[in-house]
Design a protein around this motif. Structure first.
Motif, PDB file in Angstrom:
ATOM      1  N   MET A   1      -6.960  -3.147   0.053  1.00 37.13           N
ATOM      2  CA  MET A   1      -6.853  -4.435  -0.872  1.00 37.13           C
ATOM      3  C   MET A   1      -7.776  -5.567  -0.307  1.00 37.13           C
ATOM      4  SD  MET A   1      -3.793  -7.000  -2.368  1.00 37.13           S
ATOM      5  CE  MET A   1      -3.378  -7.349  -0.587  1.00 37.13           C
ATOM      6  N   ARG A   3      -8.242  -8.860   0.652  1.00 37.71           N
ATOM      7  CA  ARG A   3      -7.353 -10.085   0.623  1.00 37.71           C
ATOM      8  C   ARG A   3      -8.115 -11.334   0.176  1.00 37.71           C
ATOM      9  NH1 ARG A   3      -2.334  -8.311   1.968  1.00 37.71           N
ATOM     10  NH2 ARG A   3      -1.775 -10.649   2.095  1.00 37.71           N
ATOM     11  N   ALA A   6      -8.304 -11.460  -3.391  1.00 38.62           N
ATOM     12  CA  ALA A   6      -7.163 -11.192  -4.157  1.00 38.62           C
ATOM     13  C   ALA A   6      -6.559 -12.410  -4.814  1.00 38.62           C
ATOM     14  CB  ALA A   6      -5.943 -10.645  -3.251  1.00 38.62           C
ATOM     15  N   GLN A   8      -3.853 -15.245  -5.886  1.00 39.64           N
ATOM     16  CA  GLN A   8      -2.734 -15.618  -5.199  1.00 39.64           C
ATOM     17  C   GLN A   8      -1.499 -16.143  -6.376  1.00 39.64           C
ATOM     18  OE1 GLN A   8      -2.705 -15.858  -1.709  1.00 39.64           O
ATOM     19  NE2 GLN A   8      -4.746 -14.832  -1.860  1.00 39.64           N
ATOM     20  N   ALA A  23       6.957  -8.929  -6.317  1.00 39.22           N
ATOM     21  CA  ALA A  23       6.117  -9.067  -5.460  1.00 39.22           C
ATOM     22  C   ALA A  23       5.594  -7.548  -5.052  1.00 39.22           C
ATOM     23  CB  ALA A  23       6.718  -9.436  -4.095  1.00 39.22           C
ATOM     24  N   ASP A  24       6.190  -6.491  -4.830  1.00 36.87           N
ATOM     25  CA  ASP A  24       5.784  -5.371  -4.672  1.00 36.87           C
ATOM     26  C   ASP A  24       4.739  -4.827  -5.706  1.00 36.87           C
ATOM     27  OD1 ASP A  24       7.275  -5.137  -2.184  1.00 36.87           O
ATOM     28  OD2 ASP A  24       9.047  -4.013  -3.143  1.00 36.87           O
ATOM     29  N   CYS A  27       1.509  -6.562  -5.570  1.00 35.09           N
ATOM     30  CA  CYS A  27       0.736  -6.352  -4.477  1.00 35.09           C
ATOM     31  C   CYS A  27       0.215  -4.934  -4.712  1.00 35.09           C
ATOM     32  CB  CYS A  27       1.566  -6.221  -3.230  1.00 35.09           C
ATOM     33  SG  CYS A  27       0.697  -5.909  -1.430  1.00 35.09           S
ATOM     34  N   ASP A  28       0.899  -3.907  -5.359  1.00 36.02           N
ATOM     35  CA  ASP A  28       0.269  -2.629  -5.528  1.00 36.02           C
ATOM     36  C   ASP A  28      -0.860  -2.797  -6.819  1.00 36.02           C
ATOM     37  OD1 ASP A  28       1.957  -1.312  -3.883  1.00 36.02           O
ATOM     38  OD2 ASP A  28       3.501  -0.730  -5.650  1.00 36.02           O
ATOM     39  N   SER A  30      -3.140  -5.175  -6.373  1.00 34.70           N
ATOM     40  CA  SER A  30      -4.175  -5.916  -5.682  1.00 34.70           C
ATOM     41  C   SER A  30      -3.932  -7.593  -5.838  1.00 34.70           C
ATOM     42  CB  SER A  30      -5.594  -5.556  -6.350  1.00 34.70           C
ATOM     43  OG  SER A  30      -5.673  -4.324  -5.824  1.00 34.70           O
ATOM     44  N   GLU A  32      -2.033 -10.890  -4.382  1.00 32.62           N
ATOM     45  CA  GLU A  32      -1.464 -11.288  -3.233  1.00 32.62           C
ATOM     46  C   GLU A  32      -0.245 -12.184  -3.511  1.00 32.62           C
ATOM     47  OE1 GLU A  32      -2.375 -13.308   1.172  1.00 32.62           O
ATOM     48  OE2 GLU A  32      -3.832 -12.367   0.074  1.00 32.62           O
ATOM     49  N   PRO A  33       0.953 -11.747  -3.494  1.00 33.91           N
ATOM     50  CA  PRO A  33       2.406 -12.540  -3.990  1.00 33.91           C
ATOM     51  C   PRO A  33       2.854 -13.414  -2.875  1.00 33.91           C
ATOM     52  CG  PRO A  33       2.841 -10.265  -3.496  1.00 33.91           C
ATOM     53  CD  PRO A  33       1.201 -10.395  -3.370  1.00 33.91           C
ATOM     54  N   HIS A  34       3.432 -14.481  -3.322  1.00 32.83           N
ATOM     55  CA  HIS A  34       4.214 -15.457  -2.456  1.00 32.83           C
ATOM     56  C   HIS A  34       5.695 -15.606  -2.804  1.00 32.83           C
ATOM     57  CE1 HIS A  34       0.393 -16.249  -0.109  1.00 32.83           C
ATOM     58  NE2 HIS A  34      -0.010 -16.020  -1.326  1.00 32.83           N
TER      59      HIS A  34
END
Length: 230
Positions: A1, A3, A6, A8, A23-24, A27-28, A30, A32-34
């Motif tokens: 990825m 970053r 990406a 956010q 989040a998973d 993320c898969d 592409s 960027e989770p918070h």
């Protein structure tokens, strides 16, 4: 990825397992989770972190999602997708009062959430790229970056949804838009949005433009057909 490239995504959800699942999946795809798990942590986090979209649960400890959305909209147009199990709140979530961009109802598939995130971000990017110049007509100016309408030195601010609704009619004066067409313009997915959603938006737009000297009747109701600007 990559970053650096990406997007956010801030997930505000107090169900920890659900937040991690989202989040998973993000993320898969592409992104960027918070994660945050309290509503009263959101504004402070946004003040010091870049963010491209917020997934905001309705029921949160500290501060509920409706109030968080309301506070964010006082100073930011970050796209917000509300997460709710309360279908009766849908009209409010979609911006009649608060300015949310979309909603998703529990229970849901994480893949559906990712699809909604992609759709909202794509819509924002497309609207930004197509709205490079302000529009002016008959002494009225639309500020497409600030979601403002001005006339004779006076201006009013619209929510994002209200602005795109008015913008669609303003740039094609005389054209009659059906409620379905207007809903297609402002919502990617409207399967539980009723006709009265558009009527409520129109009512608010009329009130705001009237405050700066534009006749409410400029947004004209055509019986049995829809609305037009003239």
């Amino acid at each position: 990825m990559n970053r650096e490239a990406a997007k956010q995504i801030l997930i505000v959800e107090d169900e920890l397992k659900l937040a991690q699942l989202l989040a998973d999946y993000l993320c898969d795809s592409s992104f960027e989770p918070h994660q945050l798990h309290r509503g009263d942590e959101v504004l402070g986090w946004l003040a010091s972190h870049p963010c491209d979209l917020i997934l905001l649960d309705l029921m949160l400890p500290g501060l509920d999602g409706l109030e968080v959305c309301k506070q964010i909209r006082q100073h930011s147009n970050i796209p917000i997708i509300m997460i709710t199990a309360r279908v009766e709140e849908i009209d409010r979530l979609l911006g009649l009062e608060l300015g949310a961009d979309d909603y998703i109802c529990k229970p849901f598939s994480p893949r559906e959430v990712v699809a909604r995130v992609k759709a909202v971000i794509r819509r924002v990017v497309n609207q930004t790229s197509s709205n490079t110049n302000d529009i002016q007509l008959d002494g009225i100016r639309l500020d497409e970056e600030g979601f403002k309408v001005s006339k004779s030195g006076f201006q009013c601010e619209l929510t994002k949804v209200e602005f795109y609704l008015f913008h669609a009619m303003f740039k094609q004066p005389g054209r009659i838009f059906s409620r379905d067409q207007l809903m297609d313009i402002i919502y990617d997915d409207r399967h539980v949005v009723s006709d009265r959603t558009i009527d409520s938006h129109i009512k608010k737009v009329r009130k705001k433009i009237a405050s700066i000297g534009i006749e409410e009747s400029a947004v004209h109701s055509v019986y049995g057909a829809g609305y037009k600007y003239e």
